[in-house]
Design a protein around this motif. Structure first.
Motif, PDB file in Angstrom:
ATOM      1  N   CYS A   1      -2.993  15.618  11.236  1.00  0.00           N
ATOM      2  CA  CYS A   1      -3.446  15.118  12.502  1.00  0.00           C
ATOM      3  C   CYS A   1      -2.923  13.854  13.190  1.00  0.00           C
ATOM      4  O   CYS A   1      -2.924  12.858  12.501  1.00  0.00           O
ATOM      5  CB  CYS A   1      -4.959  15.205  12.731  1.00  0.00           C
ATOM      6  SG  CYS A   1      -5.622  14.644  14.113  1.00  0.00           S
TER       7      CYS A   1
ATOM      8  N   CYS B   1     -11.390  15.983  13.407  1.00  0.00           N
ATOM      9  CA  CYS B   1     -11.957  15.350  14.632  1.00  0.00           C
ATOM     10  C   CYS B   1     -11.802  16.153  15.744  1.00  0.00           C
ATOM     11  O   CYS B   1     -12.263  15.756  16.776  1.00  0.00           O
ATOM     12  CB  CYS B   1     -10.973  14.006  14.759  1.00  0.00           C
ATOM     13  SG  CYS B   1      -9.484  14.469  15.285  1.00  0.00           S
TER      14      CYS B   1
ATOM     15  N   CYS C   1      -7.428  20.105  15.019  1.00  0.00           N
ATOM     16  CA  CYS C   1      -7.717  19.667  14.167  1.00  0.00           C
ATOM     17  C   CYS C   1      -9.235  19.752  13.646  1.00  0.00           C
ATOM     18  O   CYS C   1     -10.167  19.563  14.441  1.00  0.00           O
ATOM     19  CB  CYS C   1      -7.603  17.928  13.980  1.00  0.00           C
ATOM     20  SG  CYS C   1      -8.439  17.018  12.508  1.00  0.00           S
TER      21      CYS C   1
ATOM     22  N   ASN D   1      -4.337  12.039  15.304  1.00  0.00           N
ATOM     23  CA  ASN D   1      -5.516  11.364  15.774  1.00  0.00           C
ATOM     24  C   ASN D   1      -5.854  10.665  14.499  1.00  0.00           C
ATOM     25  O   ASN D   1      -6.239   9.326  14.568  1.00  0.00           O
ATOM     26  CB  ASN D   1      -6.241  12.226  16.645  1.00  0.00           C
ATOM     27  CG  ASN D   1      -7.522  11.366  16.978  1.00  0.00           C
ATOM     28  OD1 ASN D   1      -7.338  10.156  17.490  1.00  0.00           O
ATOM     29  ND2 ASN D   1      -8.793  11.713  17.171  1.00  0.00           N
ATOM     30  N   CYS D   2      -6.489  11.535  13.489  1.00  0.00           N
ATOM     31  CA  CYS D   2      -7.129  10.748  12.429  1.00  0.00           C
ATOM     32  C   CYS D   2      -6.503  11.181  11.081  1.00  0.00           C
ATOM     33  O   CYS D   2      -6.966  10.470  10.035  1.00  0.00           O
ATOM     34  CB  CYS D   2      -8.564  11.567  12.402  1.00  0.00           C
ATOM     35  SG  CYS D   2      -8.515  13.419  11.672  1.00  0.00           S
TER      36      CYS D   2
END
Ligand code: ADP
Ligand code: ZN
Ligand code: ZN
Length: 753
Positions: free
Chosen positions: A493, A453, A450, A495-496
Motif C-alpha cells: 500500500c 487502510c 488496501c 498509504n500505509c
C-alpha cells in the motif's frame, strides 16, 4: 431575415471552412438572403466573380466598412446540398452550442484527392454443389477463414470485397488463395457491371405480415400526400422492423429520392449489411468510422453523383450529401452512440429531424426499447407511434428467472455464479448448446485497494481508480482507462505500507477465471475492451463463437447488441443492478436497455431460451420491468421519476462543464457562471424559469491533470435555456480568451459528469 452583412466561404473544402469573408448585403437583397444560399461575390485583387456560400448573418461590420465588398447576386436555383448542410450546421451551432467552424467541420465531407478506390466484388466461380463440397473440405482441414468466406458466398451470392475484409475478417492472402484454387473470382467494378447481377443464392425475402403491411401502407399514403412525419417504430427484437425499413425505403426510391439508414457501428454486422444488399443490390453503400478520409470522400462522391441511393452507417452517415434525401431511418434509436462526444455535442435523432425538415423528408426511429425521450414525444403527439407486438418468425420470447444474490450469500455461496446459473450452464454444456455470460462493465472495474487502510489506488492524473491487468507481460500492471497512465503493480500500500493489498470487484478476466475453475472442460471466449483492441478484434471473436468454437462467451455490453447466435439458449446476467446506481438520471434507462437486449440474445433459433438475471435488488422496478419484458411498466416509472426530479424529456437540461488547470480557477469561473444565471432579472423570485444546480465537482473531478466543475441548468421552457446558453457563451468566450479555462456545453446530456 434581414441582415446588413454576411459571412461567406468561397471554397467548401474542409481545410478552408474556417476562412470566411465578410460582405455587405445590398439593400435589394436584404430580405432575401439566408444561411446556406449560394451567392456570387467579387473576390481577390481582380474582383473576379466567385461562387460562395453564406454561413452567417450579422448587422455589425468586422472591420472598416469602407473596405467591405458587396454581394453581387444570388445564384438562382434550388439550394444545393452543400447549402442544406450549411443550414444544418447553423442549426447545430445554435442548438447545441459550438462555433460555426466546429459545426461545419462536422457536416462537411473532407475533400481529399485520392486515388479512386477500386470497388471489387467476390463471386463464386464454381457451382453451388461444388462449393458445398469444397466447404466440407475446408472444414475438415480447419481452414476456418476459407470456410467462413465460402459459406457466406453460398448463402448470399456476390459479396463486396471490402465488406468481407472488414466484417468477415478475411485477409488478402485468403482471397488470393481461393482465387488461385478457382473457388472464387475477384471482379472489378467494371467487370462486375458487365457480368450482370448476382445469382440469388439465398432464400427469398419474407412476405410482410399484416402488422408490417399496415405500417408500410400508412407510410406510403403519408408520403404520397407529401406529409413527412417522424415515426417511432416500437417492436421487440425480431418483430420485423428491418423489413419495414426496407419497404419504406422502396417507397422513397420509387419517387426518385434517396435514403440514409443509421445503425450503431457495433450492430452493423455482416448479416445486417447483406440483408440490405440483397434487397437493394448495388444501390447501397456502407460508411464506417474506420474508413480513411480518402475512402470516405470517395464514397461521398458516389453519393453526390447519384451512383448510390442508400447509405448505411453509424452517426456520421447522417451527413451523406444526397441531393434529394427522402427518408432517414435510425435503428436502435435509444443507443447512446447517437450522441456526439465532440463539439457540437449533437444528437443524431434531433439532427436527423432538422435535416429532414430542411429537405422535406420523413424520419423513422426504431427500437425494441425506445428512449424515454422518444416515447414521450410520441405520447405528446410529436411522433407517430408504430407498434409491432410479436416476433415475425413466431419464435417465443425467452423465459426469464430472477436470482436474489442476497439469498445466495445467506446459503453460503461466495461465487459470482448462483447455484441455479451453474446448474443451467452445466446443462447447456451437456446438450452442446452455447451460453452467454454478460456483465455490466461500469460496476465492474477491477480496482486495487488496501484491506488495512481502505486506500484505493488511483491514477495520479485523473480522479479514477487504476485497473488491474495481468496479460500484458509476466508482470501485472495497473492502467488508467482515461489517460493510459500505466505503472507496475506493487503488492504494497502506498498509504500505509501494508502488504494486504488486492483486487476487488471483478473484471471480465476474473469472471473467466472463475468459470474455468467451475467448468474445466468448457471452451470459453472473452470479449471486452482488451480482447477487441485489434482492428477487427470483435468481429473475429463473434465469428469464432458463431462457428461454435466456444461453449461460453463472456463479455461486456458489446456482446448484447444485435448478434444472432441460434445455438445460444442461455444468457446469464451477473449483478444486473450494478449500473443502476450511477450518478446520472439515465442509469435506469440504460440498465433496462441492457437487460432487455441481453435477454433478446437467448433463443434466437428453434429452441426457446432462458435468461438468468442475478441481482441484489430483485424488487427494483427496473429489474422487475426488464424481467417481465414490460416496456410500458418501465416507461411509466421512468417518466414519473423524471417529472418529479425535473429531468429530460419533461424538462430541458443543459450541462455546463468548466475546466481549468488549477482547481481554484475552475471553481471561481463556475461560480461566476452560475451566479450570472441566478441573477438574471427574468430569473428571480417566483418568475424563475431556470433552475440552476451547482457548481459541483463532477464524479470524476480531474482528468489528465485538468480540474472540472459542472453546472446543470433546467427549464420547462426550452427557448429560455437557449437564451441562457447564449449569454453564457459571451462570458465564456472572454474567459477562454484570457486562457484561464474552457467552457463546454452539453444539451440534454446523456451521461453524468
Ligand atoms: P427486427 O429488425 O425487429 O429485429 P427483423 O426485421 O430482423 O426484426 O426480423 C427478424 C427475423 O424475422 C428475420 O430473420 C426476418 O427475415 C424475419 N422476418 C421478418 N419479417 C417477416 C415476415 N413477415 N415473415 C417471416 N419472417 C419475417
Ligand atoms: Zn489517468
Ligand atoms: Zn493501506
Amino acid at each position: 431575415m434581414s441582415a446588413k452583412y454576411v459571412d461567406i466561404i468561397i471554397d467548401i473544402s474542409h481545410e478552408a471552412i474556417d476562412r470566411a469573408f465578410q460582405y455587405e448585403v445590398p439593400l435589394s437583397l436584404r430580405e432575401t438572403l439566408s444561411v446556406g444560399m449560394q451567392v456570387q461575390v467579387p473576390f481577390g485583387r481582380g474582383n473576379h466573380l466567385r461562387t460562395g456560400y453564406i454561413i452567417g448573418l450579422s448587422d455589425e461590420p468586422e472591420y472598416d466598412p469602407e473596405k467591405i465588398k458587396s454581394v453581387h447576386s444570388i445564384v438562382e436555383n434550388q439550394v444545393p446540398v452543400e447549402g442544406q448542410l450549411i443550414r444544418l450546421a447553423a442549426w447545430m451551432k445554435e442548438t447545441y452550442g459550438s462555433t460555426m467552424y466546429q459545426a461545419l467541420k462536422t457536416v462537411m465531407p473532407v475533400k481529399e484527392r485520392v486515388r479512386p478506390i477500386e470497388h471489387k466484388t467476390l463471386r463464386l466461380s464454381v457451382s453451388p454443389e461444388e462449393g458445398r463440397l469444397r466447404l466440407l473440405e475446408y472444414r475438415r482441414k480447419h481452414s476456418v477463414a476459407k470456410a467462413r468466406l465460402l459459406e457466406a458466398l453460398l448463402e448470399n451470392g456476390d459479396i463486396p470485397y471490402e465488406l468481407a475484409q472488414s466484417k468477415l475478417n478475411i485477409s488478402k492472402g485468403t482471397f488470393d488463395r481461393l482465387q488461385e484454387e478457382g473457388t472464387l473470382e475477384i471482379l472489378t467494378r467494371t467487370q462486375y457491371r458487365q457480368a450482370g447481377t448476382a445469382r440469388r443464392m439465398s432464400e427469398p425475402e419474407p412476405e410482410l405480415n399484416m402488422a408490417q403491411q399496415a405500417l408500410v401502407e400508412e407510410f406510403r399514403q403519408d408520403y404520397h400526400r407529401e406529409e413527412y412525419h417522424t415515426y417511432l417504430l416500437h417492436g421487440v427484437t425480431g418483430s420485423g422492423k428491418t423489413e419495414v425499413y426496407m419497404h419504406a425505403i422502396d417507397v422513397v426510391l420509387a419517387r426518385g429520392r434517396q435514403a440514409i439508414v443509421l445503425i450503431p457501428e457495433i450492430s452493423l454486422t455482416f448479416q445486417t449489411v447483406m440483408r440490405f444488399r440483397r434487397h437493394f443490390g448495388e444501390q447501397i453503400t456502407i460508411l464506417n468510422s474506420r474508413m480513411s478520409k480518402g475512402e470516405r470522400y470517395d464514397q461521398f462522391q458516389r453519393i453526390r453523383t447519384g451512383e448510390v441511393k442508400i447509405v448505411i452507417g453509424p452517426r456520421s452517415a447522417l451527413f451523406a450529401p444526397f441531393t434529394d434525401l427522402g427518408l432517414i431511418v435510425i435503428d436502435e434509436e435509444h443507443e447512446s452512440s447517437y450522441k456526439s462526444d465532440n463539439l457540437p455535442k449533437y444528437h443524431a435523432r434531433e439532427t436527423a429531424q432538422e435535416r429532414a425538415r430542411i429537405c422535406h423528408a420523413s424520419v423513422i426511429l426504431g427500437s425494441a426499447t425506445p428512449s424515454v425521450v422518444s416515447y414521450y414525444r410520441a405520447e405528446q403527439g410529436e411522433y407517430r407511434l408504430w407498434q409491432l407486438e410479436n416476433r415475425a418468425a413466431q419464435q417465443a420470447l425467452a423465459r426469464v428467472e430472477i436470482i436474489d444474490l442476497r439469498e445466495e450469500l445467506r446459503t453460503g455461496n461466495r461465487s459470482r455464479f448462483s447455484y441455479r446459473l451453474q446448474e443451467l450452464i452445466a446443462e447447456r454444456l451437456e446438450r452442446e448448446q452455447q451460453s452467454i455470460i454478460f456483465m455490466n462493465r461500469r460496476g465492474y472495474a477491477s480496482f486495487v485497494s488496501c484491506r488495512s487502510c481502505g486506500e484505493v489506488v488511483n491514477c495520479p492524473h485523473c480522479q479514477v481508480s487504476l485497473t488491474y491487468h495481468d496479460h500484458h507481460s509476466d508482470r501485472p500492471k495497473l492502467i488508467c482507462h482515461y489517460c493510459g497512465y500505466t505503472e507496475d503493480y506493487v503488492q504494497q500500500c502506498r498509504n500505509c505500507g501494508s502488504k494486504l493489498i488486492g483486487r476487488f470487484g471483478s473484471g471480465t478476466q476474473l469472471v473467466e477465471a472463475e468459470l474455468k475453475e467451475l467448468f474445466p472442460a468448457a471452451r470459453i471466449l472473452r470479449m471486452d475492451a482488451d480482447t477487441t483492441k485489434g482492428k477487427d478484434g470483435h468481429e473475429a471473436i463473434l465469428a469464432a463463437f458463431g462457428e461454435g468454437k466456444a461453449d461460453i462467451l463472456v463479455g461486456t455490453q458489446m456482446i448484447v447488441k444485435g448478434h444472432d447466435f441460434p445455438n445460444v439458449t442461455l444468457v446469464g446476467i451477473l449483478a444486473a443492478d450494478l449500473s443502476l446506481h450511477n450518478q446520472d438520471y439515465m442509469a435506469g434507462e440504460r440498465t433496462f436497455d441492457l437487460l432487455t437486449q441481453a435477454a433478446g440474445r437467448a433463443g434466437r433459433g428453434a429452441e426457446p431460451g432462458t435468461v438468468v438475471i442475478q441481482t441484489y435488488e430483485p424488487e427494483h422496478p427496473v429489474i422487475q420491468a426488464a424481467a417481465g419484458q414490460d416496456y410500458a411498466a418501465f416507461y411509466e416509472n421512468a417518466i414519473a421519476y423524471r417529472r418529479l426530479l425535473k429531468y429530460p424529456p419533461v424538462y430541458s437540461m443543459l450541462a455546463v462543464l468548466v475546466t481549468a488547470s488549477r482547481e481554484e480557477q475552475a471553481e471561481a469561473a463556475a461560480r461566476k457562471l452560475a451566479d450570472l444565471l441566478r441573477n438574471q432579472p427574468e430569473n428571480t423570485g417566483s418568475r424563475a424559469v431556470l433552475r440552476v444546480v451547482g457548481p459541483a465537482a463532477p464524479v470524476i473531478a480531474k482528468v489528465k491533470d485538468i480540474y472540472r466543475r459542472v453546472i446543470y441548468v433546467k427549464s420547462l421552457e426550452e427557448p429560455c435555456l437557449l437564451l441562457a446558453r447564449q449569454q453564457l457563451e459571451e462570458y465564456a468566450a472572454a474567459l477562454e480568451a484570457s486562457g484561464e479555462c474552457k467552457v463546454y456545453f452539453d444539451r440534454d446530456p446523456m451521461k453524468g459528469y
